[in-house]
Design a protein around this motif. Structure first.
Motif, PDB file in Angstrom:
ATOM      1  N   ILE A 219       0.862  -1.184   0.000  1.00  0.00           N
ATOM      2  CA  ILE A 219       0.000   0.000   0.000  1.00  0.00           C
ATOM      3  C   ILE A 219       0.893   1.226   0.000  1.00  0.00           C
ATOM      4  N   ARG A 220       0.771   2.047  -1.041  1.00  0.00           N
ATOM      5  CA  ARG A 220       1.706   3.147  -1.267  1.00  0.00           C
ATOM      6  C   ARG A 220       1.263   4.462  -0.655  1.00  0.00           C
ATOM      7  N   ALA A 221      -0.029   4.617  -0.378  1.00  0.00           N
ATOM      8  CA  ALA A 221      -0.522   5.880   0.163  1.00  0.00           C
ATOM      9  C   ALA A 221      -1.777   5.618   0.974  1.00  0.00           C
ATOM     10  N   VAL A 222      -2.012   6.473   1.968  1.00  0.00           N
ATOM     11  CA  VAL A 222      -3.170   6.341   2.851  1.00  0.00           C
ATOM     12  C   VAL A 222      -3.835   7.704   2.994  1.00  0.00           C
ATOM     13  N   GLY A 223      -5.141   7.729   2.779  1.00  0.00           N
ATOM     14  CA  GLY A 223      -5.933   8.914   3.063  1.00  0.00           C
ATOM     15  C   GLY A 223      -6.859   8.632   4.230  1.00  0.00           C
ATOM     16  N   PHE A 224      -6.959   9.566   5.156  1.00  0.00           N
ATOM     17  CA  PHE A 224      -7.738   9.353   6.379  1.00  0.00           C
ATOM     18  C   PHE A 224      -8.533  10.604   6.708  1.00  0.00           C
ATOM     19  N   VAL A 225      -9.744  10.413   7.259  1.00  0.00           N
ATOM     20  CA  VAL A 225     -10.526  11.500   7.856  1.00  0.00           C
ATOM     21  C   VAL A 225     -11.118  10.963   9.145  1.00  0.00           C
ATOM     22  N   GLY A 226     -10.960  11.714  10.234  1.00  0.00           N
ATOM     23  CA  GLY A 226     -11.494  11.293  11.526  1.00  0.00           C
ATOM     24  C   GLY A 226     -11.070  12.269  12.599  1.00  0.00           C
ATOM     25  N   SER A 227     -10.901  11.776  13.812  1.00  0.00           N
ATOM     26  CA  SER A 227     -10.490  12.628  14.920  1.00  0.00           C
ATOM     27  C   SER A 227      -9.001  12.924  14.848  1.00  0.00           C
ATOM     28  N   THR A 228      -8.581  14.012  15.476  1.00  0.00           N
ATOM     29  CA  THR A 228      -7.180  14.424  15.404  1.00  0.00           C
ATOM     30  C   THR A 228      -6.217  13.399  16.011  1.00  0.00           C
ATOM     31  N   PRO A 229      -6.496  12.835  17.187  1.00  0.00           N
ATOM     32  CA  PRO A 229      -5.532  11.847  17.716  1.00  0.00           C
ATOM     33  C   PRO A 229      -5.309  10.670  16.771  1.00  0.00           C
ATOM     34  N   ILE A 230      -6.381  10.188  16.140  1.00  0.00           N
ATOM     35  CA  ILE A 230      -6.219   9.058  15.227  1.00  0.00           C
ATOM     36  C   ILE A 230      -5.577   9.520  13.924  1.00  0.00           C
ATOM     37  N   ALA A 231      -5.924  10.723  13.466  1.00  0.00           N
ATOM     38  CA  ALA A 231      -5.293  11.263  12.255  1.00  0.00           C
ATOM     39  C   ALA A 231      -3.780  11.352  12.433  1.00  0.00           C
ATOM     40  N   GLU A 232      -3.354  11.813  13.593  1.00  0.00           N
ATOM     41  CA  GLU A 232      -1.914  11.921  13.851  1.00  0.00           C
ATOM     42  C   GLU A 232      -1.271  10.546  13.920  1.00  0.00           C
ATOM     43  N   TYR A 233      -1.973   9.585  14.534  1.00  0.00           N
ATOM     44  CA  TYR A 233      -1.454   8.216  14.610  1.00  0.00           C
ATOM     45  C   TYR A 233      -1.321   7.611  13.212  1.00  0.00           C
TER      46      TYR A 233
END
Length: 500
Positions: A219-233
């Motif tokens: 997996i070459r790239a990841v896009g995420f949307v959610g809460s800030t603590p999980i986004a940072e993780y």
């Protein structure tokens, strides 16, 4: 309870094999509607292997041919949009009209992505040096992943899938386990539109699936949307594993109200922006900042009247302003914040904690709540509540109002309401947030601009949709080309090439 949901792999629905499930609730009734399987690491690995094989052929399709699949998908979704909106509303709790908007904003990015033949063009320079041409090309990354939130179960998956697929990538979609039915149906519609099997796989899951995605070498790239603590993780884990990552987190969106504004129109805007979708939006206005005591007094009076008059109903009631929250845990979280606001000394002008909808006493409903005289040191102001709660922070002057969103930990969106063009231009230039609305309460850019917040609201260099999305989902290859003809002396050179 309806039968258990599935994953979607290799062009068809596939039952889970982990023997782990998560309940999916009907938030209107407070009951379990179905269960969704939670994928194991092995299941994620199998889905990725399938995507790797499928992506090779998909990447060979020319961009125009890939775009035709997106155009056919648009047609299929529009033919089914009423059923999709009803399904989305039944799991999320937002009203059916709001659910239609969720789908439509996703489709707008699909429409933009259908322009991939233009967006994927490289550059070309002839005679960059004597007999030398230089050109660039955009090529897909390979397999990419999208980890998407519960609050927009159609829009965000489509924001991720549209540009990624149009660029020639295969996509592993891990939607929220709270409302996974619409993402599964959208994957089926992509297949019906002609997307080859395996190019879009939907893998439901929890942290085990997320970690499997973050650590998978293919997996070459990841896009995420959610809460800030999980986004940072997600961002730190993905980048540590040499993946590209764009991760968007929480928000505390301010609305600045200057004394010269049309207050009735401003209140209309604030009510919808604060309480629509029960406040479960990353772009919801959650802080109103009136400038001056007179403006504040008039604003709070009007907001209180409108907040008390909110029409709250089941998600299928198209006359309702808002429906229930997504789960009992989400409702409790909001109630706990309201309790804390009272303890911290904020003035609770309208209390929505005791609202009960007749006939739906077990549903996850809350009335709108309005706080006044909130101060920047209060938890109500510092943290994202993600519910139908609007807080008022009074500013003595314009400069103080400008500082509040600029100095806040989050920097997602902000709006200013005024008739003064000079003030609006100054505010837009100076405020430290990623998206700005001028007399627009929810400043979500159109599909051909990029969407993204600053500071703790966003991690990564490139934003969602718009040209940034195609930059994120492609890699640039630059070719320097020379075709010597009739050259008699091609002696070795130990000097770095230049354009001389």
């Amino acid at each position: 309870m309806t039968p258990d949901l599935t994953h979607f792999i290799a062009g068809k629905r596939v039952s889970g094999t982990s023997d782990r499930f998560s309940d999916v609730f009907d938030p209107n009734a407070g009951t379990v509607a179905t269960r969704v399987p939670l994928a194991s690491t092995a299941e994620v690995d199998a889905a990725v292997a399938d995507a790797v094989a499928a992506q090779r052929e998909w990447a060979r399709w020319n961009p125009q041919r890939r775009a035709r699949v997106l155009l056919r998908f648009l047609q299929l979704v529009n033919e089914e949009i009423d059923a999709l909106a009803a399904l989305l509303a039944s799991e999320h709790g937002k009203t059916v009209p709001d659910a239609r908007g969720d789908i439509q904003r996703g489709l707008e990015v699909i429409e933009f992505s259908a322009g991939a033949p233009h967006l994927l063009k490289g550059e070309y320079s002839t005679e960059a040096g004597t007999g030398i041409d230089v050109y660039s090309m955009r090529q897909p990354l390979g397999v990419v992943a999208a980890i998407t939130p519960f609050n927009f179960p159609a829009m965000i998956p489509l924001w991720k899938a549209g540009p990624a697929l149009a660029s020639g990538n295969a996509v592993i979609l891990k939607p929220s386990e709270r409302d996974p039915s619409v993402p599964l149906r959208l994957a089926e519609l992509f297949a019906e539109a002609g997307l080859p099997p395996g190019v879009l796989n939907v893998v439901n899951g929890d942290k085990e699936a997320v970690d499997a995605i973050l650590h998978h070498p293919d997996i070459r790239a990841v896009g995420f949307v959610g809460s800030t603590p999980i986004a940072e993780y997600v961002y730190t884990t993905a980048t540590a594993n040499r993946k590209r990552a764009q991760c968007f987190g929480g928000a505390k969106n301010h609305a600045i109200i200057l004394p010269d504004t049309d207050l009735d129109r401003t209140v209309d805007a604030l009510i919808g922006a604060a309480f629509g979708s029960a406040g479960e939006r990353c772009m919801a206005i959650s802080v109103a900042v009136p400038v001056g005591e007179e403006t504040a007094d008039r604003l709070v009076e009007k907001l209180a009247e409108r907040t008390r008059g909110l029409r709250i109903g089941v998600s299928s009631d198209e006359s309702a302003d808002l429906g229930p929250l997504v789960t009992a845990a989400a409702k409790k979280r909001v109630v706990d914040y309201i309790d804390l606001g009272v303890q911290e000394g904020a003035e609770l002008v309208v209390d929505g904690r005791d609202f009960v909808l007749d006939g739906h006493e077990e549903g996850y409903f809350l009335g709108g709540s309005l706080f006044d005289r909130v101060t920047p040191d209060m938890t109500l102001y510092r943290e994202e509540i993600f519910g139908p709660v609007l807080v008022v922070v009074r500013a003595k002057d314009y400069e103080e109002a400008l500082r509040l969103p600029s100095e806040h930990e989050y920097g997602n969106g902000v709006a200013i309401f005024t008739r003064d063009g000079d003030a609006a231009r100054d505010f837009a230039a100076r405020v430290d947030t990623g998206m700005v609305g001028v007399n627009v309460p929810i400043p979500v850019p159109l599909a051909y601009y990029t969407f993204g917040g600053w500071k703790a609201s966003g991690f990564g260099d490139l934003n969602q949709h718009g040209p940034d999305a195609f930059r994120f989902y492609t890699k640039t290859k630059t070719v320097t080309s020379r075709w010597p003809s009739g050259v008699k002396d091609d002696a070795s050179s130990f000097v770095i090439p230049t354009m001389a």
